[in-house]
Motif scaffolding. Structure first.
Motif, short mmCIF file in Angstrom:
data_model
loop_
_atom_site.label_atom_id
_atom_site.label_comp_id
_atom_site.label_asym_id
_atom_site.label_seq_id
_atom_site.Cartn_x
_atom_site.Cartn_y
_atom_site.Cartn_z
N ALA A 262 0.84 -1.19 0.00
CA ALA A 262 0.00 0.00 0.00
C ALA A 262 0.87 1.24 0.00
N LEU A 263 0.52 2.22 -0.83
CA LEU A 263 1.23 3.49 -0.91
C LEU A 263 0.53 4.53 -0.04
N LEU A 269 0.81 -0.98 -5.06
CA LEU A 269 1.86 -1.37 -5.98
C LEU A 269 1.97 -2.89 -5.95
N VAL A 270 2.12 -3.54 -7.10
CA VAL A 270 2.20 -5.00 -7.12
C VAL A 270 3.09 -5.46 -8.26
N SER A 280 6.84 -10.12 -17.28
CA SER A 280 6.57 -9.54 -15.97
C SER A 280 6.41 -8.03 -16.09
N ARG A 281 5.72 -7.44 -15.12
CA ARG A 281 5.52 -6.00 -15.09
C ARG A 281 5.26 -5.56 -13.66
N VAL A 282 5.33 -4.27 -13.44
CA VAL A 282 4.98 -3.68 -12.15
C VAL A 282 3.79 -2.76 -12.36
N LEU A 283 2.78 -2.90 -11.49
CA LEU A 283 1.55 -2.13 -11.65
C LEU A 283 1.30 -1.26 -10.42
N GLU A 284 0.75 -0.07 -10.67
CA GLU A 284 0.17 0.73 -9.60
C GLU A 284 -1.33 0.82 -9.87
N LEU A 285 -2.10 0.47 -8.84
CA LEU A 285 -3.54 0.32 -8.98
C LEU A 285 -4.28 1.29 -8.07
N ASP A 286 -5.32 1.92 -8.60
CA ASP A 286 -6.25 2.66 -7.77
C ASP A 286 -7.27 1.65 -7.26
N GLY A 311 9.65 -9.16 -6.76
CA GLY A 311 8.82 -8.22 -6.02
C GLY A 311 9.15 -6.78 -6.39
N CYS A 312 8.50 -5.85 -5.69
CA CYS A 312 8.71 -4.44 -5.95
C CYS A 312 8.35 -3.64 -4.70
#
Length: 403
Positions: A262-263, A269-270, A280-286, A311-312
């Motif tokens: 959680a930001l 962020l996941v 693979s990718r890194v996502l920021e989700l609302d 991870g991230c």
């Protein structure tokens, strides 16, 4: 490096190949060794040829006082002093993740085989639990994720579909012959069940937990827990007090994901491993709108793929630290997708056994913690110098991000 370098000047990891003398290293932004820990207590006998997921330390975390918390997978949680001596050991089937609370309490993921109702009978599954421990390592309380998650109709349908998929090709007689394992704990029980064709019992595979602060829009409250369920392709927020699911997301988007966090602004962020799409990718989700507001992918996307672990995390200043587990590297990138720092970890294998990944996770450690650690000249440090080499690059690599 962008951001506040003083607040992120060291990085912690445990090389997967260091079994049977597991090792954790703390390195600075130049790849120089700051501190090391090593202790073989609780490791499986090499003569038993343990599978890679039972060797070494599955995950390590650093306490504010410089103590290392190390997971002997599905066997024990250790607390090691800065000199690697054992402060305490608790034999519980820990795996993948833990969180240290400000008062010293610990939340950890654990596992237990159990029978659950299924098609008029019962089915043996590996339940995942959130186990709450005292600062001294005493177990205070346990919470079944199977029970909690299946109280939600939408997630229950995902769990049932996963059980159906895994049991379709399995031999029910074989599973019923293992009923004696229900309620058992420890690595031998899990090893037997995971060795079955198709691993029919591993239907959840939790790999992350994080105790949350109150969401800015009250989507969840302080003390709720964010979890990642790899085999269901979902992340979820669960309320341990009322035993219900507050929020979840992921089907159709995530694939074998790791380390949601959680930001401060309430977004999540996941790390999406992308097992089904081989990228693979890194996502920021609302989490309110359940829309992706930022993501990082390589260019081309298939150039970055870590099917297991990884991870991230958000760093001070806004950059993101990514663990590329199979490649044995950590990368720091900006919001516009520029890779500005890479830590490459080369670990020599002391035995002929292989590991599924080079490291499980690389974590940033604040300077106030590393300041408590003096440079140790002991067996752990000597082992680290013998087994591990770290290289740092600040040459930008091809990258792409999108909002």
């Amino acid at each position: 490096m962008n951001g506040d370098p003083d607040a992120q000047r060291a990085f912690l990891f445990s090389p997967s190949s260091s079994y049977p003398r597991p090792l954790a290293c703390l390195v600075d932004t130049e790849g120089n060794l700051v501190h090391a820990w090593s202790n073989p207590v609780g490791q499986p006998d090499p003569a038993s040829a343990p599978p890679s997921y039972l060797r070494g330390w599955n995950h390590v975390e650093l306490g504010a006082d410089g103590s290392l918390y190390a997971m002997v997978p599905l066997h024990a949680l250790l607390k090691l002093r800065p000199d690697s001596s054992l402060a305490w050991k608790v034999e519980i089937p820990v795996h993948h993740d833990l969180e240290l609370r400000p008062g010293g309490e610990i939340y950890a993921l654990t596992e237990r085989p159990r029978l659950v109702p299924w098609n008029g009978g019962s089915q043996l599954v590996l339940d995942n639990l959130i186990t709450f421990l005292s600062p001294e390592g005493d177990v205070i309380e346990e919470f079944s994720l199977y029970d909690l998650l299946t109280s939600h109709a939408g997630i229950r349908s995902l769990v049932d579909a996963e059980i159906s998929r895994r049991t379709a090709a399995s031999d029910s007689r074989t599973l019923s012959s293992l009923d004696a394992l229900r309620g058992s704990t420890g690595r031998e029980a899990s090893r037997i069940l995971r060795a079955l064709p198709g691993s029919p019992c591993d239907v959840l595979h939790a790999n992350t937990l994080e105790v949350l602060h109150t969401h800015p829009s009250a989507l969840w409250k302080a003390g709720d827990v964010l979890v990642s369920l790899r085999e269901l392709d979902i992340i979820a927020v669960v309320d341990l007090e009322t035993q219900h699911v507050r929020w979840y997301w992921g089907p159709g988007e995530l694939s074998a994901q790791h380390q949601p966090s959680a930001l401060a602004d309430g977004n999540l962020l996941v790390f999406d491993n992308g097992r089904t799409k081989q990228r693979s990718r890194v996502l920021e989700l609302d989490p309110i709108t359940k829309t992706i507001v930022w993501q990082y992918t390589a260019d081309p996307p298939q150039a970055f793929f870590t099917p297991l672990a990884g991870g991230c995390e958000r760093l001070p200043g806004g950059n993101v630290l990514i663990t590329d587990a199979q490649a044995g590297r950590a990368i720091e990138l900006t919001r516009d997708g520029r890779i500005i720092w890479t830590l490459q970890i080369h670990a020599r294998r002391p035995t002929s056994t292989t590991s599924r990944c080079e490291v499980y996770r690389v974590a940033a450690v604040p300077s106030e913690v590393t300041a408590r650690l003096s440079s140790n000249a002991d067996d752990a440090r000597n082992l680290a110098h013998a087994l591990v080499q770290c290289g740092v690059s600040r040459t930008s690599l091809p990258a792409r991000s999108s909002r």
